[in-house]
Design an enzyme around this catalytic site. Structure first.
Site, short mmCIF file in Angstrom:
data_model
loop_
_atom_site.label_atom_id
_atom_site.label_comp_id
_atom_site.label_asym_id
_atom_site.label_seq_id
_atom_site.Cartn_x
_atom_site.Cartn_y
_atom_site.Cartn_z
N GLY A 250 0.87 -1.17 0.00
CA GLY A 250 0.00 0.00 0.00
C GLY A 250 0.90 1.21 0.00
O GLY A 250 1.58 1.46 0.99
N HIS A 251 1.00 1.89 -1.13
CA HIS A 251 1.88 3.04 -1.24
C HIS A 251 1.04 4.30 -1.39
O HIS A 251 0.21 4.39 -2.30
CB HIS A 251 2.81 2.89 -2.45
#
Ligand code: GDP
Ligand code: IMO
Ligand code: MG
Length: 427
Positions: A40-41
């Site tokens: 999850g960026h």
């Protein structure tokens, strides 16, 4: 041709997305080479946050080639949802390329992941339950389904049938949970295959072609060194190779083409999921970091465990990744603290240890040896030049660089693209 790479040095969520987004401004191509939608960026542009799971962070810039490489595992439903979300926001996703050798995550992988965690009970890994481990296990077992198989209807139908038969046995007989209906899954996933078909290509050749054309290529790491399957805190790791060497395999590129390797270091430590964490803070300072930094997982929403920066771990990461530069993130989170601690060694049964160890029992019982540094106690989020940072802040940064033995390259003082101090220009 220039390349650069962004690698996590701790347990993930260091702010790789933010650093990739900054560097991507000058890159022609951005490549993801391992992991899946366990990543999850978050990228923040003009105050607006964008969450990326499988799409390379370069997608934020129009006209950049974005590659999902061979080492990535792809959940088609998740990827389509992500694409639709970006299309709805007006972003151009037409430059996406998906490796025809990347493996497909299917619903039985997710169910096996959940069931395996359940079976492990107190010994669970704390996975993101996205089916990542079971998908990589199928790849290693040579029963996985690649994107090239997925987009050939006959091949997909046959491979899916074999897999559903076997996985149903496993799910029903071993894990005692419900299996899957083959026809329904085939119908649903064949439609996803059609949707993704235009993006599927041999990315091994396209990335090498870009390099031959003199284009600059940025490799976006997911997860982090301490979650590496071989070198992390096994078994509390992910099932891929987030280290620099993993990018060579996952993108199909020889090691000597890799330059400018940035190790992203959060200014303190966090970990989601189970496993040893020598500098963990279970007191109010830990709560303060979690709440001030809103340390809750982007993928699962779980509260992240928090602690002081562990320079022993980051030095280990510097060695494994041949780091060229450090990118220190979330420095602003420490703004209010009167004293900041940094772990520079461990004490175990009276002995001093200066190295990381494979022995989880030791890691779980070491006592960190801290150096205490005075805090700066002022707001640094508006500072854009290194020399303007408070003296105590520079001292903290230079202590990290000295302990780890790698020079500072980028300092991040806030989530936004603009909140970045650059000491080393690359690309
Ligand atoms: P990644 O998985 O390594 O890309 O990191 P995540 O995006 O999961 O988590 C990092 C979080 O920190 C995100 O919410 C970012 O927007 C935020 N972030 C990144 N750099 C900074 C920074 O320098 N300061 C602050 N306050 N937030 C940051
Ligand atoms: P980014 O790219 C933080 C952790 C999980 C769990 C372990 C195994 O955002 O930094 P998995 O689902 O991969 O089998 O879970 O790895 N984990 C992450 N932690 N950031 C990540 O990605 C992670 N990806 C996996 O919490 O402990
Ligand atoms: Mg993350």
């Amino acid at each position: 041709m220039t390349t650069a790479m962004v690698i996590g040095t701790q347990w993930g969520d260091e702010g790789k997305g933010k650093i990739v987004d900054y560097l991507a401004a000058k890159a022609d191509v951005v490549v993801r080479s391992q992991g899946g939608n366990n990543a999850g960026h978050t990228v923040v542009v003009d105050g607006q946050a964008f969450a990326l799971r499988l799409l390379p962070s370069g997608i934020m810039y129009p006209g950049k080639s974005c590659v999902i490489g061979t080492g990535v595992v792809i959940d088609p439903k998740g990827l389509i949802a992500e694409l639709d979300n970006f299309i709805a926001k007006g972003l151009d996703v037409s430059a996406l390329e998906i490796s025809d050798r990347a493996h497909v995550v299917l619903p039985y992988h997710v169910r096996i992941d959940e069931a395996e965690e359940q079976l492990k009970g107190a010994k669970k890994i704390g996975t993101t339950k996205n089916g990542i481990g079971p998908c990589y296990a199928d790849k290693i077992n040579r029963v996985g389904i690649r994107m090239i198989d997925f987009i050939h209807p006959d091949v997909f139908a046959e491979k899916l049938r074999e897999n559903v038969e076997r996985k149903n046995l496993l799910l029903e007989k071993l894990y005692n949970v419900e299996g899957f209906d083959y026809d329904a899954m085939l119908r649903e996933y064949a439609a996803y295959a059609e949707r993704l078909r235009p993006y599927v290509t041999d990315t091994n050749y396209s990335v090498h072609r870009y390099m031959a054309e003199g284009k600059s290529v940025l490799f976006e790491g997911a997860q982090a060194t301490m979650l590496d399957l071989d070198h992390g805190t096994y078994p509390f790791v992910t099932s891929s190779h987030p280290i620099a060497g993993g990018a060579c395999i996952g993108a199909g590129i020889g090691p000597h083409r890799m330059e400018n390797i940035f190790g992203v270091v959060k200014a303190y430590s966090t970990r989601v999921g189970a496993g040893p964490f020598p500098t963990e803070l279970l007191d109010e300072t830990g709560d303060l970091l979690r709440n001030r930094a809103h340390e809750f997982g982007t993928v699962t929403g779980r509260p992240r465990r928090t602690g002081w920066l562990d320079a022993v771990g980051v030095k280990y990461a510097a060695m494994l990744n041949s780091l060229d530069y450090l990118a220190i993130t979330r420095l602003d989170i420490l703004d209010t603290l009167p004293v900041i601690r940094i772990c520079k060694g461990y004490r175990y049964q009276g002995d001093e240890l200066s190295q990381y160890t494979a022995d989880l029992h030791v890691l779980e019982h070491v006592e960190p040896i801290y150096e205490d540094l005075p805090g700066w106690q002022e707001d640094i989020s508006g500072i854009r030049h290194y020399d303007d940072l408070p003296e105590n802040c520079r001292r903290y940064l230079e202590t990290i660089a000295d302990l780890v033995g790698v020079p500072l390259g980028i300092i991040s003082v806030g989530p936004d693209r603009e909140q970045t101090i650059v000491l080393k220009e690359v690309l």
